[in-house]
Scaffold this motif. Structure first.
Motif, PDB file in Angstrom:
ATOM      1  N   PHE A 133       0.827  -1.217   0.000  1.00 43.05           N
ATOM      2  CA  PHE A 133       0.000   0.000   0.000  1.00 43.05           C
ATOM      3  C   PHE A 133       0.858   1.263   0.000  1.00 43.05           C
ATOM      4  O   PHE A 133       0.431   2.304   0.483  1.00 43.05           O
TER       5      PHE A 133
ATOM      6  N   LYS B   8       1.774   3.436  -2.290  1.00 46.16           N
ATOM      7  CA  LYS B   8       1.164   4.621  -2.929  1.00 46.16           C
ATOM      8  C   LYS B   8       0.161   5.281  -1.995  1.00 46.16           C
ATOM      9  O   LYS B   8       0.202   6.476  -1.763  1.00 46.16           O
ATOM     10  N   GLU B   9      -0.742   4.463  -1.481  1.00 40.89           N
ATOM     11  CA  GLU B   9      -1.809   5.006  -0.638  1.00 40.89           C
ATOM     12  C   GLU B   9      -1.246   5.603   0.640  1.00 40.89           C
ATOM     13  O   GLU B   9      -1.665   6.681   1.072  1.00 40.89           O
TER      14      GLU B   9
ATOM     15  N   SER C 183       1.739   6.823   1.107  1.00 38.41           N
ATOM     16  CA  SER C 183       2.469   8.059   0.847  1.00 38.41           C
ATOM     17  C   SER C 183       1.496   9.218   0.614  1.00 38.41           C
ATOM     18  O   SER C 183       1.723  10.326   1.096  1.00 38.41           O
ATOM     19  N   ALA C 184       0.397   8.961  -0.088  1.00 38.87           N
ATOM     20  CA  ALA C 184      -0.578  10.037  -0.308  1.00 38.87           C
ATOM     21  C   ALA C 184      -1.206  10.472   1.018  1.00 38.87           C
ATOM     22  O   ALA C 184      -1.386  11.661   1.282  1.00 38.87           O
TER      23      ALA C 184
ATOM     24  N   ASN D 143      -0.979  14.405   2.572  1.00 37.38           N
ATOM     25  CA  ASN D 143      -2.108  15.238   2.981  1.00 37.38           C
ATOM     26  C   ASN D 143      -3.366  14.388   2.956  1.00 37.38           C
ATOM     27  O   ASN D 143      -3.758  13.881   1.922  1.00 37.38           O
TER      28      ASN D 143
ATOM     29  N   LYS E 147      -6.552  15.086   3.245  1.00 37.16           N
ATOM     30  CA  LYS E 147      -7.685  15.549   2.432  1.00 37.16           C
ATOM     31  C   LYS E 147      -7.417  15.321   0.951  1.00 37.16           C
ATOM     32  O   LYS E 147      -8.286  14.863   0.210  1.00 37.16           O
ATOM     33  N   ILE E 148      -6.183  15.620   0.514  1.00 35.76           N
ATOM     34  CA  ILE E 148      -5.837  15.430  -0.894  1.00 35.76           C
ATOM     35  C   ILE E 148      -5.893  13.942  -1.246  1.00 35.76           C
ATOM     36  O   ILE E 148      -6.381  13.566  -2.306  1.00 35.76           O
TER      37      ILE E 148
ATOM     38  N   GLU F 159      -7.800  11.695   0.120  1.00 37.36           N
ATOM     39  CA  GLU F 159      -9.203  11.304   0.068  1.00 37.36           C
ATOM     40  C   GLU F 159      -9.852  11.829  -1.214  1.00 37.36           C
ATOM     41  O   GLU F 159     -10.597  11.121  -1.881  1.00 37.36           O
ATOM     42  N   ALA F 160      -9.527  13.080  -1.573  1.00 37.71           N
ATOM     43  CA  ALA F 160     -10.109  13.667  -2.772  1.00 37.71           C
ATOM     44  C   ALA F 160      -9.648  12.947  -4.033  1.00 37.71           C
ATOM     45  O   ALA F 160     -10.330  12.993  -5.051  1.00 37.71           O
ATOM     46  N   SER F 161      -8.497  12.291  -3.966  1.00 41.37           N
ATOM     47  CA  SER F 161      -8.026  11.605  -5.156  1.00 41.37           C
ATOM     48  C   SER F 161      -8.696  10.237  -5.335  1.00 41.37           C
ATOM     49  O   SER F 161      -8.508   9.582  -6.349  1.00 41.37           O
ATOM     50  N   GLY F 162      -9.517   9.833  -4.358  1.00 46.26           N
ATOM     51  CA  GLY F 162     -10.257   8.579  -4.499  1.00 46.26           C
ATOM     52  C   GLY F 162      -9.593   7.398  -3.820  1.00 46.26           C
ATOM     53  O   GLY F 162      -9.893   6.249  -4.120  1.00 46.26           O
ATOM     54  N   ILE F 163      -8.680   7.695  -2.912  1.00 49.55           N
ATOM     55  CA  ILE F 163      -8.051   6.625  -2.141  1.00 49.55           C
ATOM     56  C   ILE F 163      -8.967   6.263  -0.970  1.00 49.55           C
ATOM     57  O   ILE F 163      -9.477   7.158  -0.295  1.00 49.55           O
ATOM     58  N   PRO F 164      -9.212   4.968  -0.745  1.00 48.91           N
ATOM     59  CA  PRO F 164     -10.074   4.573   0.375  1.00 48.91           C
ATOM     60  C   PRO F 164      -9.357   4.817   1.705  1.00 48.91           C
ATOM     61  O   PRO F 164      -8.769   3.915   2.287  1.00 48.91           O
TER      62      PRO F 164
ATOM     63  N   ASN G 220     -16.262   7.403  -3.113  1.00 49.37           N
ATOM     64  CA  ASN G 220     -14.893   7.084  -3.506  1.00 49.37           C
ATOM     65  C   ASN G 220     -14.747   6.875  -5.015  1.00 49.37           C
ATOM     66  O   ASN G 220     -13.781   7.311  -5.623  1.00 49.37           O
TER      67      ASN G 220
ATOM     68  N   ARG H 222     -14.816  10.268  -6.613  1.00 52.95           N
ATOM     69  CA  ARG H 222     -13.572  11.038  -6.432  1.00 52.95           C
ATOM     70  C   ARG H 222     -12.437  10.581  -7.346  1.00 52.95           C
ATOM     71  O   ARG H 222     -11.536  11.343  -7.655  1.00 52.95           O
ATOM     72  N   LYS H 223     -12.486   9.313  -7.780  1.00 53.44           N
ATOM     73  CA  LYS H 223     -11.473   8.858  -8.731  1.00 53.44           C
ATOM     74  C   LYS H 223     -11.566   9.613 -10.047  1.00 53.44           C
ATOM     75  O   LYS H 223     -10.595   9.723 -10.780  1.00 53.44           O
TER      76      LYS H 223
ATOM     77  N   MET I 229       0.643  11.559  -7.667  1.00 51.92           N
ATOM     78  CA  MET I 229      -0.321  11.177  -6.633  1.00 51.92           C
ATOM     79  C   MET I 229      -1.768  11.394  -7.070  1.00 51.92           C
ATOM     80  O   MET I 229      -2.666  10.687  -6.635  1.00 51.92           O
TER      81      MET I 229
ATOM     82  N   TYR J   5      -3.321   8.196  -8.112  1.00 53.31           N
ATOM     83  CA  TYR J   5      -3.314   7.018  -7.233  1.00 53.31           C
ATOM     84  C   TYR J   5      -4.705   6.412  -7.023  1.00 53.31           C
ATOM     85  O   TYR J   5      -4.848   5.194  -7.024  1.00 53.31           O
TER      86      TYR J   5
ATOM     87  N   LYS K 267      -5.075  13.312 -13.531  1.00 54.48           N
ATOM     88  CA  LYS K 267      -5.976  12.164 -13.496  1.00 54.48           C
ATOM     89  C   LYS K 267      -7.009  12.210 -14.617  1.00 54.48           C
ATOM     90  O   LYS K 267      -7.885  11.356 -14.658  1.00 54.48           O
TER      91      LYS K 267
END
Ligand SMILES: Nc1ncnc2c1ncn2[C@@H]1O[C@H](COP(=O)(O)OP(=O)(O)O)[C@@H](O)[C@H]1O
Ligand SMILES: [Mg+2]
Lengths: 277, 250
Positions: A152, A154-155, A157-158, A162, A164-165, A167-172, B79, B82-83, B108, B111, B164
């Protein structure tokens, strides 16, 4: 496992235990310190401590009791914070005080009852009277920590960069967060007998803090922190047993010294006019 | 941009509250936004602009009403939404010693899209490089993000959100740290993205370059929508001024 290197059985087991405990704690410590959840790690370590004391008093397996208490506190932090509308830090302060009080209550009471010897191990650690299974469990949690970080990465490190960032990128984020807490609970509870409840925090925070002084990437921190913790812990175990000094406190002092030296030498704190930044 | 299309964002009587707050911040907001629309959200401080962006991408809990984005329910599929939705946050402050460089930060952005247990591939790295080129920060690729200026960090975060290939892009006051020249080319880039079908929603007061097609202005005040109009680019400035005026007089 290391018998081929160290012929004395007691020394060998002590070195193995210190090595594995330090690997898992310091790897997870990178996450704990970088993700700014040091106080959660701190509180979980003390919850494990309290759980073990209760377990020992009640005559149940103290490691299982430590895991249970640590996981329970990890699960309670979020909901209690929401319910009481208090900041996480205040909640952690309350939990910390409570677990410390419970642990000390039972340890003091056990000493009064004459069960003192094993109780002090909980406080300061004990590398001499270990079961083989404990060492295997510690080796197991080290491997689990390494695999978890690898899978994990990648997840993680994100999340560290940050929340919030991430979470906003779609990481669970939530499952990952609770996964991290669960593995920390396991590592902390299993390391408790070796390092002791009062010193666990040193392994969780200090190697990562030392690595932070001269690592420019997260990846290198995940290598340098366990390298520092592992090396110092092995030396600490050998030196402590050779000179009959208390192993865990000695090693804790050595790790802290490494931190102080790395802070003084830190290239991140130096101003360089030759390099472009 | 016409109403016979299916909206990409559909809010129906939405209330959004912060955890522990007594009253919802967003009150009874309904809004349909269509593919490729360029939407400017205006309004005074504390009006609920940030809150509505985070309602759309599901970061905040909707207490009432129905919200669908990209055909998915925001509360249950946040989720997955957000992707595919980019978000440039308003307030950021990075530790000067944080162990990440610009290249990693931009990558990132992908990701979530890549998903857990999968490694970043060549395509991901290429998209991140392209995004850095668009923002003219490819020379900062190996710089630690914490040691850059606010404007350079802002550009890295914008690059992250476009790396993305979002279908919807939410930007919260993205110009506040940028110089005039950068504001111009970022605005142009956003217009270009909208023309290619990406829905752009941007919270901002200042515009130095607007796309040459119709722009929708949504004004917020005290958690409600006080104005929702589509106008030509040269009317935008007056419109935004009049919103601020109306609110001051109110
Ligand atoms: N984390 C939070 N917790 C509680 N209330 C908040 C939080 N963030 C914002 N608010 C409240 O929500 C309202 C709208 O905030 P926001 O959406 O950030 O406004 P803006 O239009 O300036 O972006 C403000 O009144 C603010 O007090
Ligand atoms: Mg805002």
């Amino acid at each position: 496992m290391l018998e081929f290197l160290i012929s004395n059985n007691i020394v060998c087991h002590a070195v193995e235990a210190m090595l594995f405990a330090s690997l898992s704690c310091s790897i997870l410590g990178v996450i704990v310190t970088q993700f700014n959840v040091s106080s959660i790690g701190f509180t979980m370590a003390h919850a494990a401590f309290a759980g073990a004391a209760i377990g020992m008093f009640a005559g149940i397996n103290s490691t299982l009791a430590a895991i249970a208490a640590s996981v329970l506190v990890a699960l309670l932090i979020g909901p209690v914070g929401e319910y009481s509308k208090m900041s996480t830090d205040s909640i952690l302060g309350v939990f910390f005080g409570m677990t410390m009080a419970i642990a000390i209550f039972f340890i003091a009471y056990m000493q009064y009852l004459g069960m003192g010897m094993s109780a002090t191990a909980l406080l300061f650690g004990d590398v001499v009277s270990l079961y083989r299974e404990e060492i295997y469990a510690l080796a197991g949690i080290s491997v689990i920590s390494i695999i978890f970080v690898y899978l994990f990465y990648k997840e993680i490190s994100a999340l560290i960069f940050n929340r919030k960032i991430a979470e906003a990128s779609g990481i669970p984020v939530k499952p990952l967060y609770y996964g991290i807490l669960f593995i920390i609970a396991l590592a902390v509870a299993l390391s408790l007998n070796i390092i002791g409840g009062l010193l666990l925090f040193v392994w969780l925070v200090t190697p990562a803090a030392a690595a932070y002084q001269f690592c420019h990437s997260l990846k290198s921190m995940f290598i340098v922190a366990p390298a520092i913790a592992g090396t110092v812990s092995v030396i600490g175990a050998l030196a402590g047993l050779a000179w009959s000094l208390p192993v865990a406190p000695l090693t804790a002092i050595m790790i802290t010294s490494v931190f102080v030296v790395s802070m003084i030498l830190s290239p991140k704190r130096k101003i360089s006019y030759r390099k472009p930044y | 941009m016409s109403s016979h299309q299916k909206p990409v964002i559909s809010l129906k009587n939405i209330y959004t509250a912060y955890e522990g707050a007594e009253y919802p911040v967003i009150r009874d907001v309904s809004l349909d936004i269509f593919p490729g629309e360029f939407v400017i959200i205006g309004g005074p401080n504390g009006a609920g602009k940030t809150t509505i962006l985070e309602t759309i991408n599901g970061l905040l809990k909707i207490t009432h009403g129905e919200a669908e984005v990209l055909g998915m329910n925001v509360s249950s599929k946040g989720n997955n939404i957000r992707k595919r939705v980019g978000y440039v946050i308003q307030n950021f402050a990075f530790d000067p010693m944080t162990p990440f460089n610009v290249g990693e930060i931009v990558l990132m952005g992908r990701y979530g899209l890549i998903g857990p247990l999968k490694k970043t591939g060549e395509k991901d790295i290429n998209r991140a490089l392209e995004a850095m080129k668009v923002l003219k920060i490819e020379n900062l690729k190996d710089m630690p993000i914490g040691k850059l200026s606010g404007g350079q960090q802002q550009k890295a975060l914008i690059a992250q959100s476009i790396a993305k290939d979002p279908e919807i892009l939410l930007l919260d006051e993205p110009f506040s740290n940028l110089d005039l020249l950068t504001r111009e080319f970022v605005s142009e880039m956003l217009g270009e993205m909208a023309r290619k079908g990406c829905t752009i929603i941007i919270v901002s007061h200042a515009f130095d370059a607007l796309p040459d097609f119709d722009i929708r202005i949504v004004a917020m005040n005290e958690g409600r929508i006080s104005l929702d109009e589509t106008c030509s680019p040269d009317e935008v400035e007056n419109k935004i001024r009049s919103i601020s005026g109306e609110i001051q007089n109110a």
